[in-house]
Design a protein around this motif. Structure first.
Motif, short mmCIF file in Angstrom:
data_model
loop_
_atom_site.label_atom_id
_atom_site.label_comp_id
_atom_site.label_asym_id
_atom_site.label_seq_id
_atom_site.Cartn_x
_atom_site.Cartn_y
_atom_site.Cartn_z
N VAL A 182 0.83 -1.20 0.00
CA VAL A 182 0.00 0.00 0.00
C VAL A 182 0.87 1.25 0.00
O VAL A 182 0.58 2.24 -0.69
CB VAL A 182 -0.94 0.00 1.22
CG1 VAL A 182 -1.68 1.33 1.34
CG2 VAL A 182 -1.92 -1.15 1.12
N GLY A 183 1.98 1.22 0.77
CA GLY A 183 2.83 2.39 0.86
C GLY A 183 3.37 2.84 -0.48
O GLY A 183 3.50 4.03 -0.75
N PHE A 184 3.67 1.87 -1.34
CA PHE A 184 4.25 2.22 -2.64
C PHE A 184 3.27 3.01 -3.49
O PHE A 184 3.67 3.87 -4.29
CB PHE A 184 4.68 0.94 -3.37
CG PHE A 184 5.80 1.14 -4.34
CD1 PHE A 184 5.56 1.27 -5.69
CD2 PHE A 184 7.11 1.23 -3.88
CE1 PHE A 184 6.61 1.47 -6.59
CE2 PHE A 184 8.16 1.42 -4.77
CZ PHE A 184 7.90 1.54 -6.13
N PHE A 185 1.97 2.76 -3.33
CA PHE A 185 0.95 3.45 -4.12
C PHE A 185 0.20 4.50 -3.30
O PHE A 185 -0.71 5.14 -3.81
CB PHE A 185 -0.05 2.45 -4.69
CG PHE A 185 0.57 1.43 -5.61
CD1 PHE A 185 0.85 1.74 -6.93
CD2 PHE A 185 0.93 0.18 -5.14
CE1 PHE A 185 1.44 0.82 -7.77
CE2 PHE A 185 1.52 -0.76 -5.98
CZ PHE A 185 1.78 -0.44 -7.30
N ALA A 186 0.55 4.64 -2.01
CA ALA A 186 -0.22 5.52 -1.14
C ALA A 186 -0.11 6.98 -1.54
O ALA A 186 -1.01 7.77 -1.27
CB ALA A 186 0.24 5.34 0.31
N GLY A 187 1.00 7.36 -2.19
CA GLY A 187 1.11 8.75 -2.65
C GLY A 187 0.01 9.10 -3.63
O GLY A 187 -0.59 10.17 -3.55
N SER A 188 -0.29 8.19 -4.54
CA SER A 188 -1.36 8.43 -5.50
C SER A 188 -2.71 8.50 -4.80
O SER A 188 -3.57 9.32 -5.14
CB SER A 188 -1.37 7.31 -6.54
OG SER A 188 -0.16 7.27 -7.27
N ILE A 189 -2.90 7.63 -3.79
CA ILE A 189 -4.18 7.63 -3.05
C ILE A 189 -4.33 8.94 -2.28
O ILE A 189 -5.40 9.56 -2.31
CB ILE A 189 -4.23 6.42 -2.10
CG1 ILE A 189 -4.18 5.12 -2.90
CG2 ILE A 189 -5.48 6.47 -1.24
CD1 ILE A 189 -4.03 3.88 -2.06
#
Length: 537
Positions: free
Chosen positions: A104-111
């Motif tokens: 999740v952390g790897f894509f959390a910036g987009s979220i």
């Protein structure tokens, strides 16, 4: 020129009050009930308090959220085994936690860019409450399934919370204050861990048992819930204004497609960040050794609580020293970056060298037998490992502070497809870095950087918690921690030594956004910047 810049700022933010004119009745009413209060500072006993929408005020709120949520979680984990007698089930929960965190952390910036900072932080805080509840349940039922599920859920929530926190901490401050902002955050955040550690210390002060009681977990649950609610008091990033009048660079119209493409664009055109990935990976690896294989392995519960308190207190000093040193005004930023790298390498060798001497004194097989008597703070020979544990805490803060600071001075290699920038005719007459900040003033890119950091960091934590759960030798886990830290510094060295720049231009910064300079420019007058309307912060 002053008239032009004031017009630019007014056109970009027509809803802000201009003290040089009288707003209409309708406009004044709207502003007084919606946004005007955010920009009013006041004084208490001669001390000027920053206005609510300023970076210092917003950073304080974020720090308080982390004080109450991950700060309390650190206090629990710092006891070793989540405050339990055995670390086995807690290790399994941490494997689940950091596994989901890494994804999740790897894509959390987009979220975070898509749904907003407030929701991301608040949802993240709720996961900490549920995790503490699972430990309370485990105290009575030994329900490992609920504990592991809560760990997996917390990984999702923590990935979102820390990415939002990282975006704020790297993008809100002005260029010359990033180190100090990071240290301020780390001080407040670690005060949460210190105070959280005092709870079990007070409750176990006269105990020689090896686990904490229900009251400790209940106290953590309440505090974590308050933190999740507090996140909703933040203002939206688009309303944040720095003391010089400039604004945070955002994506005005984010979509899921634009944010996923932005993530890929960051990896492609900021490829230098890959050289920092080993530092990210190592940054939580050593926690497992320190909490489980030193604190839990060697000390009884009240001494573990004391050690944890001292560990997090030492982090405050580490963050303060390194944070202020990284902003030392009379030394160029590129020189500071190299000096910080050298300082990290020196303390890595010194502190972990001392740790090697300590680790040679015991093995896992020795301390896991039922008849083994754990050390108490009244035991002879306690002072040496106490100071070692304090230095471990100091080292952690120094490492994390440098990681948050390092991405800010690197140049950005813009995408050829990035939006063009509409430069105002007079823009070249100003020192652009003065009011635009460094690279990570771009909140969108900062969120992606934070997501990379926390995702890779958590992947390392998941691996090492699993290794510890398999009962691998303490010396092997110690050696992997020391080796990763030293090797990651060597891998990062070419980038830090050769690519760090003292300033990054606004043109480069804005190419990762659909905003224009007119929408983030500071209001400049002949008298000064950001002072026309009496704001400060």
């Amino acid at each position: 020129m002053a008239e032009n810049t004031e017009k630019i700022a007014h056109d970009a933010h027509p809803d802000l009050i201009d003290s040089t004119r009288t707003p209409s009745g309708e406009e004044a009413g709207t502003l007084s009930t919606r946004k005007a209060w955010m920009y009013r500072s006041f004084r208490i006993e001669g001390i000027r308090i920053p206005f609510y929408a300023s970076p210092p005020s917003q950073l304080l709120l974020v720090a308080l959220v982390c004080f109450l949520c991950p700060g309390m979680f650190n206090a629990i984990n710092g006891l070793g085994g989540g405050g339990q007698v055995s670390a086995k089930d807690n290790n399994d929960a941490n494997v689940a936690l950091y596994s989901t965190f890494s994804v999740v952390g790897f894509f959390a910036g987009s979220i975070a860019n898509r749904v907003g900072i407030k929701f991301t932080l608040s949802f993240g805080g709720l996961g900490y409450c549920i995790y503490a509840s699972s430990l309370l349940c485990y105290n009575h039922t030994k329900n490992s399934g609920f504990l592991i599920f809560a760990g997996a859920l917390l990984g999702v929530c923590a990935g979102l919370l820390w990415t939002a926190q990282g975006a704020i901490m790297m993008s809100y401050p002005p260029e010359g204050s990033k180190g100090r902002y990071i240290s301020w955050f780390w001080i407040i955040f670690n005060l949460g861990s210190v105070i959280g550690s005092l709870i079990p210390l007070g409750q176990t002060l006269h105990s020689t048992s090896n686990s904490v009681n229900d009251g400790t977990y209940i106290g953590f649950i309440v505090l974590m819930f308050v933190g999740a609610v507090l996140a909703w008091t933040l203002v939206d990033s688009r309303h944040v204004e720095r003391h010089d009048g400039s604004h945070v660079i955002l994506m005005k119209h984010p979509t899921w497609k634009s944010e996923i493409l932005g993530l890929l664009e960051t990896l492609r055109y900021d490829s230098y960040i890959i050289a920092l990935f080993p530092m990210f990976f190592a940054s939580n690896w050593f926690y497992t050794y320190q909490f489980n294989d030193v604190n839990l392995a060697k000390f009884n519960i009240r001494t573990r609580a004391l050690n944890s308190t001292l560990y997090w207190t030492s982090q405050i000093f580490g963050a303060c020293i390194f944070g202020y040193a990284l902003d030392f005004p009379s030394v160029r930023r590129s020189v500071r970056a190299r000096a910080a790298l050298g300082a990290l390498f020196i303390i890595t060798m010194a502190i972990w060298g001392g740790g090697y001497a300590w680790q040679r004194q015991y093995t896992r097989a020795e301390v896991t037998v039922k008849t083994y008597i754990k050390l108490d703070w009244t035991s002879s020979g306690y002072v040496g490992p106490m100071f070692l544990y304090m230095f471990y805490g100091f080292y952690d803060a120094a490492w994390q502070t440098c990681i948050y600071w390092y991405p800010s001075p690197f140049p950005h290699f813009p995408s050829p497809t990035s939006p063009s920038i509409k430069m105002p005719p007079q823009s070249h007459s100003h020192s652009i870095p003065r009011f635009m900040g460094a690279l990570t003033n771009n909140s969108r890119r900062a969120a992606n950087f934070a997501g990379f950091y926390k995702g890779i960091q958590s992947a390392g934590a998941a691996i090492i918690y699993r290794i510890d759960a398999l009962n691998k030798p303490y010396m092997a886990i110690f050696g992997s921690s020391w080796g990763l830290l030293a090797a990651s510094l060597l891998i990062a060295a070419p980038v830090v030594l050769l690519r760090v720049r003292d300033h990054v231009s606004a043109e480069e910064d804005l190419r990762f956004s659909d905003e224009t300079l007119e929408e983030v420019v500071a209001v400049v007058t002949e008298e000064g910047m950001g002072e026309k309307d009496g704001r400060g912060g």
